[in-house]
Design a protein around this motif. Structure first.
Motif, PDB file in Angstrom:
ATOM      1  N   HIS A 290       0.700  -1.112   0.059  1.00 54.89           N
ATOM      2  CA  HIS A 290       0.006  -0.148  -0.118  1.00 54.89           C
ATOM      3  C   HIS A 290       0.789   1.313   0.056  1.00 54.89           C
ATOM      4  O   HIS A 290       0.223   2.431  -0.174  1.00 54.89           O
ATOM      5  N   VAL A 291       1.994   0.873  -0.012  1.00 53.32           N
ATOM      6  CA  VAL A 291       3.044   2.339  -0.229  1.00 53.32           C
ATOM      7  C   VAL A 291       3.972   2.370  -1.480  1.00 53.32           C
ATOM      8  O   VAL A 291       4.830   3.055  -1.508  1.00 53.32           O
ATOM      9  N   ARG A 292       3.798   1.123  -2.093  1.00 54.47           N
ATOM     10  CA  ARG A 292       4.515   0.786  -3.265  1.00 54.47           C
ATOM     11  C   ARG A 292       4.802   1.966  -4.159  1.00 54.47           C
ATOM     12  O   ARG A 292       3.794   2.428  -4.757  1.00 54.47           O
ATOM     13  N   GLY A 293       5.876   2.457  -4.642  1.00 52.71           N
ATOM     14  CA  GLY A 293       6.129   3.512  -5.479  1.00 52.71           C
ATOM     15  C   GLY A 293       5.668   4.773  -4.773  1.00 52.71           C
ATOM     16  O   GLY A 293       5.982   5.938  -5.784  1.00 52.71           O
ATOM     17  N   SER A 294       5.222   5.021  -3.814  1.00 57.36           N
ATOM     18  CA  SER A 294       5.051   6.324  -3.029  1.00 57.36           C
ATOM     19  C   SER A 294       5.964   6.622  -2.066  1.00 57.36           C
ATOM     20  O   SER A 294       6.776   5.907  -1.701  1.00 57.36           O
ATOM     21  N   ASN A 295       6.072   7.956  -1.772  1.00 61.07           N
ATOM     22  CA  ASN A 295       7.061   8.395  -0.463  1.00 61.07           C
ATOM     23  C   ASN A 295       6.289   7.965   0.629  1.00 61.07           C
ATOM     24  O   ASN A 295       6.681   8.692   1.706  1.00 61.07           O
ATOM     25  N   ASN A 296       5.085   7.513   0.925  1.00 57.99           N
ATOM     26  CA  ASN A 296       4.649   7.294   2.169  1.00 57.99           C
ATOM     27  C   ASN A 296       5.183   6.290   3.177  1.00 57.99           C
ATOM     28  O   ASN A 296       5.773   5.375   2.403  1.00 57.99           O
ATOM     29  N   VAL A 297       4.959   6.539   4.387  1.00 52.77           N
ATOM     30  CA  VAL A 297       4.902   5.495   5.278  1.00 52.77           C
ATOM     31  C   VAL A 297       3.821   5.249   5.876  1.00 52.77           C
ATOM     32  O   VAL A 297       2.835   6.245   6.135  1.00 52.77           O
ATOM     33  N   GLN A 298       3.556   4.013   6.179  1.00 54.35           N
ATOM     34  CA  GLN A 298       2.473   3.717   7.112  1.00 54.35           C
ATOM     35  C   GLN A 298       2.741   2.913   8.469  1.00 54.35           C
ATOM     36  O   GLN A 298       3.501   1.864   8.286  1.00 54.35           O
ATOM     37  N   LEU A 299       1.937   3.289   9.370  1.00 60.58           N
ATOM     38  CA  LEU A 299       2.457   2.815  10.865  1.00 60.58           C
ATOM     39  C   LEU A 299       1.164   2.185  11.640  1.00 60.58           C
ATOM     40  O   LEU A 299       0.289   2.524  11.165  1.00 60.58           O
ATOM     41  N   GLY A 300       1.470   1.112  12.108  1.00 58.97           N
ATOM     42  CA  GLY A 300       0.364   0.701  12.878  1.00 58.97           C
ATOM     43  C   GLY A 300       0.913  -0.014  14.194  1.00 58.97           C
ATOM     44  O   GLY A 300       2.096  -0.281  14.505  1.00 58.97           O
ATOM     45  N   VAL A 301       0.002   0.208  14.959  1.00 58.17           N
ATOM     46  CA  VAL A 301       0.190  -0.250  16.413  1.00 58.17           C
ATOM     47  C   VAL A 301      -0.796  -1.379  16.982  1.00 58.17           C
ATOM     48  O   VAL A 301      -2.044  -1.207  16.802  1.00 58.17           O
ATOM     49  N   ILE A 302      -0.316  -2.801  17.303  1.00 56.84           N
ATOM     50  CA  ILE A 302      -1.162  -3.617  17.634  1.00 56.84           C
ATOM     51  C   ILE A 302      -0.809  -4.015  19.132  1.00 56.84           C
ATOM     52  O   ILE A 302       0.369  -4.255  19.496  1.00 56.84           O
ATOM     53  N   ALA A 303      -1.851  -4.279  19.906  1.00 54.31           N
ATOM     54  CA  ALA A 303      -1.639  -4.996  21.207  1.00 54.31           C
ATOM     55  C   ALA A 303      -1.048  -6.288  21.175  1.00 54.31           C
ATOM     56  O   ALA A 303      -1.646  -7.132  20.467  1.00 54.31           O
ATOM     57  N   ASP A 304      -0.214  -6.605  22.001  1.00 50.34           N
ATOM     58  CA  ASP A 304       0.079  -7.995  22.220  1.00 50.34           C
ATOM     59  C   ASP A 304      -0.876  -8.822  23.177  1.00 50.34           C
ATOM     60  O   ASP A 304      -1.630  -8.057  23.801  1.00 50.34           O
ATOM     61  N   ARG A 305      -1.054  -9.854  23.107  1.00 51.30           N
ATOM     62  CA  ARG A 305      -2.038 -10.713  24.072  1.00 51.30           C
ATOM     63  C   ARG A 305      -1.490 -10.409  25.527  1.00 51.30           C
ATOM     64  O   ARG A 305      -2.325 -10.149  26.449  1.00 51.30           O
ATOM     65  N   GLY A 306      -0.021 -10.510  26.155  1.00 53.41           N
ATOM     66  CA  GLY A 306       0.345 -10.062  27.088  1.00 53.41           C
ATOM     67  C   GLY A 306       0.161  -8.490  27.346  1.00 53.41           C
ATOM     68  O   GLY A 306       0.157  -7.837  26.605  1.00 53.41           O
ATOM     69  N   PRO A 307       0.074  -8.405  28.815  1.00 52.03           N
ATOM     70  CA  PRO A 307      -0.026  -6.731  28.967  1.00 52.03           C
ATOM     71  C   PRO A 307       1.180  -5.898  28.752  1.00 52.03           C
ATOM     72  O   PRO A 307       0.857  -4.556  28.540  1.00 52.03           O
ATOM     73  N   ASP A 308       2.390  -6.159  28.571  1.00 49.69           N
ATOM     74  CA  ASP A 308       3.466  -5.467  28.670  1.00 49.69           C
ATOM     75  C   ASP A 308       4.105  -5.272  26.989  1.00 49.69           C
ATOM     76  O   ASP A 308       5.375  -4.823  27.045  1.00 49.69           O
ATOM     77  N   ARG A 309       3.669  -5.885  26.319  1.00 46.70           N
ATOM     78  CA  ARG A 309       4.169  -5.599  24.988  1.00 46.70           C
ATOM     79  C   ARG A 309       3.234  -5.394  23.966  1.00 46.70           C
ATOM     80  O   ARG A 309       1.944  -5.206  24.038  1.00 46.70           O
ATOM     81  N   ALA A 310       3.983  -4.781  22.724  1.00 47.11           N
ATOM     82  CA  ALA A 310       3.139  -4.207  21.629  1.00 47.11           C
ATOM     83  C   ALA A 310       3.912  -4.526  20.444  1.00 47.11           C
ATOM     84  O   ALA A 310       5.133  -4.589  20.467  1.00 47.11           O
TER      85      ALA A 310
END
Lengths: 350, 350, 350, 350
Positions: A290-310
């Motif tokens: 979804h960023v191929r050929g563009s100058n874009n960066v896409q960022l995502g943040v997802i919770a891990d199942r344990g409480p202390d990681r992402a």
């Protein structure tokens, strides 16, 4: 119409060189005045890259033949190591020149770190001191006034963009960052090597440079600066069968009191006004296509199942935002142009 | 020549089904007696998979039409969830049958864990209690006498093989395991879904099931058992543009006194006599293409630059050692055949 | 058990060499006694091709170091042109040796044709006269008694198999055959060349050797012989982004009275008893993936909408039936083994 | 600045729809006012195509919800067959509307040909009579004044562009044209079908629609018109593992007195002033990757070894010049804009 900015591209026969041509040939304020490629000097650019058939481009010359008279800005897309003396020479001949360097030569501010990672003393220490680290979104003010900009590495850009704001905000543990950064093949350049043949790359995956990839030094520098103390991330690049794209899978350990949602919020806030950085809704997973050929960066943040990681995911096109697009963005910035000028192409998908 | 083992394959129109046919049609001691595929019943196998043109194979039937009379062993390559009642039925009709189940239905010994991860109570609890976890190299004795073997997941097999011996030996911290497991597309099966189209998968990469992929439950079970205490690894699968192969990049934190070399030694010792597991020399990085089409696993251990971490890499072909090859290995084991029978094909590379 | 046939493979570090190892290491009647690779001499085969880790194989040596004492048969997988003097030497040292040559050096029976297509006079004319053209299905009797077999080219095998029977039967016009033969990358070998890099091959297609590909000379020879008069097919190879497979799209013009159905019937009859050739039902279109990794050829005949043309499609795996598999088939034949020995692997799909 | 042209895109959730958005969102004179996608109505475009995250685009609506009030021009990217009644409706509501139709519905001027190839009588005969065949380079004047433009098929565009000028000039035999047209997957659209899954397409090739592909009818129409008599080309499409690109390998028989060089000259002359068509130097072979992502076509003419044949090769990006790019070019033409407006992106290679 004011006079265009006259640019030269050194190393035009490589993939970052051709990508610069792709972007600059359509840039409304730049004019390509010279293209160098020592081994292919004398050829037309369209012989080396037939996608440019029909374009009016200067013929390839050697660096020695390059005439700086009509040149305002030089993009240096040469191999690491040789670049520092080339650029020293350029500034000796024309101190008012501006240079955007796509090699690794001026990215590390600490000469010792450079010597350690690159195996030899730096040959242009005074320029190293002067160079600005060219990650625009995080270093805009320093770049704006620079004469020499060190475009960061493709893996580095991908990981620094999401991690540095989290470290600055104290939301994650700088001692426990694990990055697996998958990359397409074009980042390895156009030199003919057995391990880069189609049959050695397609239908398979493998890590490389494990525990010692040189982009790690850029992470150490920028993560350390952001955290206010040394950081020693585990960084494993791996090569996957695609042309373009870097996809950094970053597992972080949350600082006390932090949550995955807070991480997301911090990134969303940091990049709210940035034209090239898109923070996806919390929990949404980016895709490199979804960023191929563009100058874009896409960022995502997802919770891990344990409480202390992402899990933080960052993706960009290694030849655009990871190299030539970012270089043009730097050119725009140091030339006083709007930062998005010539860079608003949307991603090619499928 | 003694009489062959008569086998049936349920779910023969999927990729693990066809892979079973590929292996069993050339197996010196097995004879394929029945193939089921409810939606394609009535067709010849060569209509559904033309690579079998010229082979003498039974026509596809529905499960309802399956005659168990001449069948000694059933491979169950059906979707998760439906399998448990199907197998319950089979045993009701023929208790002396042997079953190798490629679904997830009998992999988790804890019914609560099953209910949590799969969203419904298990329908064949007594069979679940009886099933052996079919990872031969680590559970050989339990499998040998089993009537029902639960073939482990492809991601699970890839990660369990290197991690469990390290946990058993106390060499790594069970609380700090980060796995990024890259997989090819064939693991997702043959059902037509938009996200599995060529154009949605080629030339790009993306994570999926982040923080919640069901194979994680198998890791929890086996890692916890090996460590003697709960383990909560961070597990992120990602899809890359290739057909076959899983490539697990596992970042581990060393226990006090451990070194990366010790880890390597532990794996080399554990797998010294195993025909299908190859521990590469210390520091050497595996590539998924070198196991493609074979039942092999290749393992590598590489030191990280910091003293307390190592990168362990494990790779296999998801349709062979990650599914159908392992299923045949389980068949060999419970049938008293040499374990490598019918499984000695070398990898296809390039 | 009788003593195995002792074989040597010259050129073991290339892809056809490794494919010979893949097949011969599991062949029940052959034993690999020597492997040569001049530039990689001294290395273990598993260093050059890690898929062979764990196999007991001879170390790579130079051709000069090769000891023929314990060798019954040599596979020659060396570059075109150098092979003829190497083989001349081998026979000078050991006249009773048998040789299967995978290069082009002995495929053309007419020395003038050789000189024209390869640009130099042949260096071993007496051997050229003696060599059998190694396309087993069409030349079995001549091969059976030969000491030297010239394994045909991959494109040639793909097109000769369907076209020759049609010419022999007088069903098509020899003056109007148009072949577009798509090939994967592995046929180009493992030499590092810019045009073979992943990024130059993936996500695109291009023809090469248009109007002058050397395999054309084999078509001329075999088509001419079959038609009883010169044939000048138009042959265009094109490179597509895959590892393995050749896919010949052959447009033929029907002879008076012929129909597409008659063409199909002729092929079905010709290949009725052949273990490696599958003629699909009339109108069914083959796919290259259904022969991948196997020694099979799949043929299809489809009527064009006009009454006087038909499309004949032929596909095989260029490294197996197009090279090393066919070479082993030739070995089987000249050694008196069953022709399918060691060659019954089913295709890998997906 | 004058007011922009207000456009609507029907069928925006398919690949030609998203490609229209890619081009039109950056078009200096067009404004996207509406996007329809019946099954995904209510969603944001960025949910369906995340590459558009951050763009300000109208939400997806159903066709029924479409308000034509503020719309000047409609792009119709709907499935074949349904389009004709949809467009009839649009014109009924707003006769002054302009429509560029990307479906096949209005490409054939002969209602009988339509009925034969599409299996039903045409539902909007009066519009069919009115529609201009939208291959700009060969039909510019007719298109300029049209209200309804029928964008030609991707295979058709690729082959018509080189063949029609040769037929018009009488240089080739209309009765003996053999086309093998290789295509990437994106041309098949985004509907989930088993045969379009990654594992069914990667690492292999196969022909489809042999002897009956519907684009053949467009070739018949345009070739016949150019030749002045019926033409019955043999046309075989084949699917290869790439996303974008069509590559037509066209074998032609020369008319008396013609030479391959004359063919080249004719094409060079015909397309001398065309911004999107590049005729490569005589003998040079095009590659599909050199037009990827651009609206360009590259043509090559190569002599065959026999005197009476030549190979003509034509390549373009099926989603751009083969569909949406050509549609925008048509929009530019009928709107009085410069033809290249919004279409000057250079190809993405690598």
């Amino acid at each position: 119409m004011t006079a265009p900015l006259n640019v030269a591209i050194l190393g035009a026969s490589g993939y970052t060189g051709s990508e610069l041509v792709r972007l600059l040939a359509r840039h409304p304020r730049a004019a390509i005045r010279a293209l160098t490629a020592d081994r292919k000097a004398g050829q037309a650019m369209a012989d080396v890259f037939p996608q440019f058939a029909g374009l009016d481009l200067p013929r390839l010359v050697t660096i020695a033949e390059l005439d700086l008279a009509g040149v305002d800005l030089v993009f240096c897309a040469l191999p690491h190591g040789t670049t520092q003396t080339v650029i020293k020479d350029l500034f000796a001949k024309k101190p008012e020149l501006k240079v955007v360097d796509l090699s690794a030569d001026f990215r590390l501010t600490d000469p010792e770190a450079y010597a350690t990672w690159y195996g030899h003393a730096h040959q242009a220490l005074e320029l190293q001191a002067e160079a600005a680290f060219g990650l625009v979104e995080l270093n805009r003010e320093a770049i704006r006034g620079a004469r020499l900009v060190a475009n960061p590495g493709c893996h580095s850009t991908t990981s620094i963009l999401p991690v540095v704001p989290l470290l600055r905000a104290g939301l994650i543990d700088p001692a426990n960052i694990v990055i697996v950064s998958s990359t397409g093949m074009s980042g390895a350049g156009r030199a003919a090597k057995e391990e880069m043949l189609f049959s050695e790359v397609s239908e398979g995956v493998h890590a490389y440079g494990v525990g010692k990839h040189r982009h790690t030094s850029e992470l150490d520098q920028e993560f350390g600066k952001a955290a206010g103390r040394p950081s020693l991330a585990t960084f494993t690049p791996q090569l996957i069968p695609m042309n373009r794209g870097i996809y950094a899978n970053i597992t972080v350990t949350l600082a006390a009191g932090a949550t995955a949602e807070r991480l997301h919020e911090a990134l969303a806030t940091t990049y709210a006004g940035e034209p090239f950085v898109q923070v996806l809704p919390f929990g949404k997973v980016p895709q490199s296509r979804h960023v191929r050929g563009s100058n874009n960066v896409q960022l995502g943040v997802i919770a891990d199942r344990g409480p202390d990681r992402a899990i933080v995911i960052s993706t960009l096109d290694n030849l655009v935002k990871g190299a030539s697009g970012q270089a043009v963005q730097n050119m725009n910035l140091i030339s006083g142009f709007p930062e998005t000028e010539g860079l608003n192409q949307l991603a090619i998908f499928p």
